[in-house]
Design a protein around this motif. Structure first.
Motif, PDB file in Angstrom:
ATOM      1  N   THR A   1       0.507  -0.977   0.156  1.00 35.14           N
ATOM      2  CA  THR A   1      -0.114   0.152   0.089  1.00 35.14           C
ATOM      3  C   THR A   1       1.068   1.310   0.101  1.00 35.14           C
ATOM      4  N   TYR A   2       2.165   1.020  -0.139  1.00 37.99           N
ATOM      5  CA  TYR A   2       3.442   2.813   0.456  1.00 37.99           C
ATOM      6  C   TYR A   2       2.607   3.419  -1.156  1.00 37.99           C
ATOM      7  N   ASP A   3       2.734   4.652  -0.736  1.00 33.59           N
ATOM      8  CA  ASP A   3       3.100   5.469  -2.089  1.00 33.59           C
ATOM      9  C   ASP A   3       3.490   5.549  -3.622  1.00 33.59           C
ATOM     10  N   ALA A   4       2.842   5.669  -4.596  1.00 31.51           N
ATOM     11  CA  ALA A   4       3.994   5.715  -5.289  1.00 31.51           C
ATOM     12  C   ALA A   4       5.373   5.990  -5.496  1.00 31.51           C
ATOM     13  N   SER A   5       5.114   7.549  -4.981  1.00 31.59           N
ATOM     14  CA  SER A   5       6.355   8.365  -4.468  1.00 31.59           C
ATOM     15  C   SER A   5       7.235   8.231  -3.596  1.00 31.59           C
ATOM     16  N   CYS A   6       7.053   7.070  -3.123  1.00 33.59           N
ATOM     17  CA  CYS A   6       8.290   6.699  -2.353  1.00 33.59           C
ATOM     18  C   CYS A   6       8.875   5.707  -2.811  1.00 33.59           C
ATOM     19  N   VAL A   7      10.349   6.635  -3.155  1.00 32.25           N
ATOM     20  CA  VAL A   7      11.306   5.779  -4.216  1.00 32.25           C
ATOM     21  C   VAL A   7      11.999   4.823  -3.480  1.00 32.25           C
ATOM     22  N   THR A   8      12.166   5.233  -1.766  1.00 28.83           N
ATOM     23  CA  THR A   8      13.179   4.661  -1.042  1.00 28.83           C
ATOM     24  C   THR A   8      12.453   3.161  -0.519  1.00 28.83           C
ATOM     25  N   CYS A   9      10.545   3.440  -0.680  1.00 26.64           N
ATOM     26  CA  CYS A   9      10.251   1.786  -0.421  1.00 26.64           C
ATOM     27  C   CYS A   9       9.984   1.120  -1.165  1.00 26.64           C
ATOM     28  N   GLN A  10      10.138   1.390  -2.468  1.00 29.80           N
ATOM     29  CA  GLN A  10      10.479   0.126  -3.793  1.00 29.80           C
ATOM     30  C   GLN A  10      11.650  -0.331  -3.720  1.00 29.80           C
ATOM     31  N   ILE A  11      12.773   0.883  -3.257  1.00 24.45           N
ATOM     32  CA  ILE A  11      14.646   0.588  -3.786  1.00 24.45           C
ATOM     33  C   ILE A  11      14.465  -0.066  -2.329  1.00 24.45           C
ATOM     34  N   VAL A  12      14.824   0.202  -1.100  1.00 28.38           N
ATOM     35  CA  VAL A  12      14.614  -0.856   0.203  1.00 28.38           C
ATOM     36  C   VAL A  12      13.901  -2.363  -0.279  1.00 28.38           C
ATOM     37  N   SER A  13      12.700  -2.489  -0.932  1.00 32.48           N
ATOM     38  CA  SER A  13      11.820  -3.593  -1.112  1.00 32.48           C
ATOM     39  C   SER A  13      11.826  -4.486  -1.913  1.00 32.48           C
ATOM     40  N   GLU A  14      12.983  -4.236  -3.070  1.00 36.38           N
ATOM     41  CA  GLU A  14      13.554  -5.057  -3.909  1.00 36.38           C
ATOM     42  C   GLU A  14      14.953  -6.187  -3.403  1.00 36.38           C
ATOM     43  N   ALA A  15      15.880  -5.663  -2.515  1.00 39.25           N
ATOM     44  CA  ALA A  15      16.742  -5.535  -1.840  1.00 39.25           C
ATOM     45  C   ALA A  15      16.640  -6.728  -1.604  1.00 39.25           C
ATOM     46  N   ASP A  16      18.477  -7.557  -1.339  1.00 42.25           N
ATOM     47  CA  ASP A  16      18.185  -8.403  -0.800  1.00 42.25           C
ATOM     48  C   ASP A  16      19.390  -8.941   0.496  1.00 42.25           C
ATOM     49  N   LEU A  17      19.426  -9.986   1.046  1.00 41.06           N
ATOM     50  CA  LEU A  17      21.082 -10.097   2.154  1.00 41.06           C
ATOM     51  C   LEU A  17      22.177  -9.654   1.353  1.00 41.06           C
ATOM     52  N   TYR A  18      21.567 -10.208   0.289  1.00 41.27           N
ATOM     53  CA  TYR A  18      23.745  -9.743  -0.540  1.00 41.27           C
ATOM     54  C   TYR A  18      23.633  -8.272  -1.226  1.00 41.27           C
ATOM     55  N   ASN A  19      22.488  -7.852  -1.373  1.00 36.76           N
ATOM     56  CA  ASN A  19      22.327  -6.873  -2.531  1.00 36.76           C
ATOM     57  C   ASN A  19      21.406  -6.003  -1.835  1.00 36.76           C
ATOM     58  N   PRO A  20      21.645  -5.443  -0.454  1.00 35.49           N
ATOM     59  CA  PRO A  20      21.070  -4.178  -0.117  1.00 35.49           C
ATOM     60  C   PRO A  20      21.063  -2.728  -0.881  1.00 35.49           C
ATOM     61  N   PRO A  21      20.142  -2.486  -0.485  1.00 39.47           N
ATOM     62  CA  PRO A  21      19.501  -1.080  -1.291  1.00 39.47           C
ATOM     63  C   PRO A  21      20.724  -0.103  -0.746  1.00 39.47           C
ATOM     64  N   VAL A  22      20.578   1.015  -2.188  1.00 39.19           N
ATOM     65  CA  VAL A  22      21.811   1.513  -2.368  1.00 39.19           C
ATOM     66  C   VAL A  22      20.882   3.088  -2.535  1.00 39.19           C
ATOM     67  N   LEU A  23      20.852   3.799  -1.622  1.00 39.53           N
ATOM     68  CA  LEU A  23      19.422   5.054  -1.743  1.00 39.53           C
ATOM     69  C   LEU A  23      19.734   6.842  -3.117  1.00 39.53           C
ATOM     70  N   PRO A  24      19.357   6.701  -3.640  1.00 38.57           N
ATOM     71  CA  PRO A  24      20.199   8.381  -4.097  1.00 38.57           C
ATOM     72  C   PRO A  24      20.389   9.080  -3.176  1.00 38.57           C
ATOM     73  N   SER A  25      21.775  10.248  -4.534  1.00 40.44           N
ATOM     74  CA  SER A  25      22.786  10.703  -3.542  1.00 40.44           C
ATOM     75  C   SER A  25      21.646  12.158  -2.812  1.00 40.44           C
ATOM     76  N   GLN A  26      21.528  12.823  -2.447  1.00 41.84           N
ATOM     77  CA  GLN A  26      20.957  14.154  -2.067  1.00 41.84           C
ATOM     78  C   GLN A  26      22.166  14.961  -2.100  1.00 41.84           C
ATOM     79  N   ASN A  27      21.522  16.115  -2.415  1.00 46.21           N
ATOM     80  CA  ASN A  27      22.522  17.398  -1.649  1.00 46.21           C
ATOM     81  C   ASN A  27      21.955  17.752  -0.542  1.00 46.21           C
ATOM     82  N   GLU A  28      23.124  17.777   1.206  1.00 41.65           N
ATOM     83  CA  GLU A  28      23.426  18.845   1.727  1.00 41.65           C
ATOM     84  C   GLU A  28      22.321  19.844   2.150  1.00 41.65           C
ATOM     85  N   ARG A  29      21.155  19.521   2.174  1.00 45.07           N
ATOM     86  CA  ARG A  29      19.856  20.950   2.293  1.00 45.07           C
ATOM     87  C   ARG A  29      21.016  21.789   2.870  1.00 45.07           C
TER      88      ARG A  29
END
Length: 505
Positions: free
Chosen positions: A253-281
């Motif tokens: 049910t997570y919102d489609a705008s949640c990019v992190t949710c999608q990336i984490v959901s597809e990860a596994d023990l040997y392939n950890p999620p790598v989140l998009p880099s952001q400029n420090e605000r």
């Protein structure tokens, strides 16, 4: 005596969570109650509207015990005390077993994986919590913990820790799994997971919310709250949760705008999620910031917050509304605080954080229910406002009495804070400030400064020019952090003591 006994008993029952034993139901709004609290003219104030929306906006359904079967993932890079940066991906199955993945990182944006833990076991929801109203207590049993490192540097650092804690001599190589602990094996007495301050005590407290977007049950979202992690790493394995971590999102049910949710959901023990880099605000505190949800704190405390930082000076105000229930429908008391803060400097302990020093110099308190008003009137002398003068809904300045002993607050009061700016999936600015110590103390010394964060606040007005007096926006009630000892944390023991004395007469 009868009134005191009655109100005390009511507070004890509320804090114990008795009302959560009712059948699950849709929580409805109560706009009239909040309208009275905020004052008539606040209807046009954006920040107050956003806080009010927490009560009569998206509706929430809570089922007890919760059906947690499913796949749940982090929606952001999380920060635990230490600091530790991580994301989580938990599978709970219908037969009560679970498989949890915790991905740890070198950086505060979760772009550089360090190592991953795979945790397997079982969890059984039990009865409604007597500690945290709205939560469900659970029993868990671990069966296996595996470790995989993701770089030579991470493997080397882990090797040193594990050699010291459990005498591990096997060489750790990146990309290979190692068993840190297993139930029922000849090596089960050697707990190498202890060397990483690992604990799954979070499974002892559960809460699942279904949020009906725009009041439409067909467009719901599900969030799973697990118990909080002790802010002192050495205490994690002994800690019984009394609050929550950031919620996990249901993969269904997570919102489609949640990019992190999608990336984490597809990860596994040997392939950890790598989140998009952001400029420090850049950290610009100026403006108004309010809670995004009803927040839970250790010590049977539910609240919403509103901070104001003025652009032309280092003056701040903090508005805190306290409630007796986990969806912030029933106000109990509120606090207004005002003071000044220092310009921040980058933290050397927490990547991405900025250190500030805050001082409280003025404070007002408003009891919002009869039980709280009665309790405040018990305190004699000049310990908390004018003796015996507290009335329901009437604000009182406690600055002349140097704070309020009933709430554990003395003025002036200084705290050493940690802040950072982030953004949500919609790109809106978020403000994080330091997590309160689990032991209830105040970060009143530099070495007590937090290394993790409270739930974020969202910006509601871009800036404030000049300074206004406390309470100008109707009945504002403010407090910076929750580091002050609160009514629920301390007076509940007084209430229970009075009850015991009464029954022994």
């Amino acid at each position: 005596m009868f009134l005191w006994r009655y109100t005390a008993a009511v507070l004890v029952l509320l804090s114990a969570g008795w009302c959560e034993r009712l059948p699950p139901r849709l929580v409805s709004s109560s706009p009239a109650r909040l309208e009275k609290s905020f004052g008539r003219h606040s209807r046009l104030h954006q920040c107050q509207y956003m806080l009010k929306h927490l009560q009569d906006g998206d509706q929430i359904t809570v089922h007890m015990p919760p059906d947690i079967a499913g796949h749940w993932v982090s929606d952001s890079c999380e920060v635990r005390s230490g600091p530790e940066f991580l994301t989580r991906s938990y599978h709970f199955y219908n037969n009560y077993t679970f498989q949890a993945l915790q991905f740890y990182y070198r950086d505060n944006q979760c772009t550089e994986p360090s190592y991953t833990l795979l945790i397997e076991g079982s969890v059984h929801p039990r009865q409604a919590s007597w500690v945290v109203r709205g939560g469900t207590e659970a029993d868990f049993q671990l069966s296996r913990v595996l470790l995989v490192s993701h770089s030579p540097a991470a493997a080397e650092a882990l090797q040193v820790k594990l050699e010291q804690s459990c005498g591990l001599v096997k060489r750790l190589d990146p990309g290979l799994s190692y068993e840190l602990w297993a139930d029922g094996t000849k090596h089960s007495s050697r707990d190498c997971a202890r060397g990483l301050d690992f604990s799954m005590q979070e499974l002892q407290l559960l809460r699942m919310e279904r949020l009906h977007r725009h009041g439409d049950p067909a467009t719901n979202a599900e969030e799973l709250f697990l118990g909080d992690v002790h802010t002192e790493r050495a205490q994690r394995r002994l800690h019984k949760p009394s609050g929550y971590q950031p919620p996990l999102q249901s993969v269904k049910t997570y919102d489609a705008s949640c990019v992190t949710c999608q990336i984490v959901s597809e990860a596994d023990l040997y392939n950890p999620p790598v989140l998009p880099s952001q400029n420090e605000r850049p950290l610009r505190l100026y403006g108004n910031w309010v809670s995004r949800r009803c927040e839970v704190r250790p010590g049977v405390l539910f609240l919403t917050r509103h901070f104001v930082f003025y652009e032309d000076s280092n003056i701040w105000e903090g508005h805190y509304y306290h409630f007796s229930d986990p969806v912030c429908r029933h106000p109990t008391f509120s606090i207004s605080a005002k003071g000044h803060y220092s310009q921040g400097v980058p933290s050397t302990a927490v990547m991405g954080g900025t250190e500030f020093t805050f001082t409280v110099t003025h404070m007002k308190v408003t009891p919002m229910d009869m039980a709280t008003a009665s309790i405040l009137n018990v305190f004699s002398g000049d310990k908390c406002g004018k003796q015996g003068s507290w009335k329901l809904g009437v604000q009182q300045d406690v600055t002349p009495t140097l704070g309020c002993a009933a709430l554990g607050i003395r003025l002036p009061h200084t705290e050493y804070e940690l802040f950072r700016i982030g953004r949500d999936s919609a790109g809106r600015s978020l403000l994080f400030n330091g997590q309160r110590p689990t032991n209830g103390s105040s970060p009143d010394q530099p070495h007590k400064r937090a290394t993790s964060y409270q739930p974020p606040l969202i910006r509601c007005i871009s800036s404030q020019k000049g300074s206004t007096g406390i309470g100008k926006e109707g009945d504002h009630h403010f407090r910076l952090g929750n580091g002050y000892k609160t009514l629920d944390q301390h007076l509940i023991f007084v209430i229970m003591l009075v009850e015991l004395v009464f029954w022994s007469i």
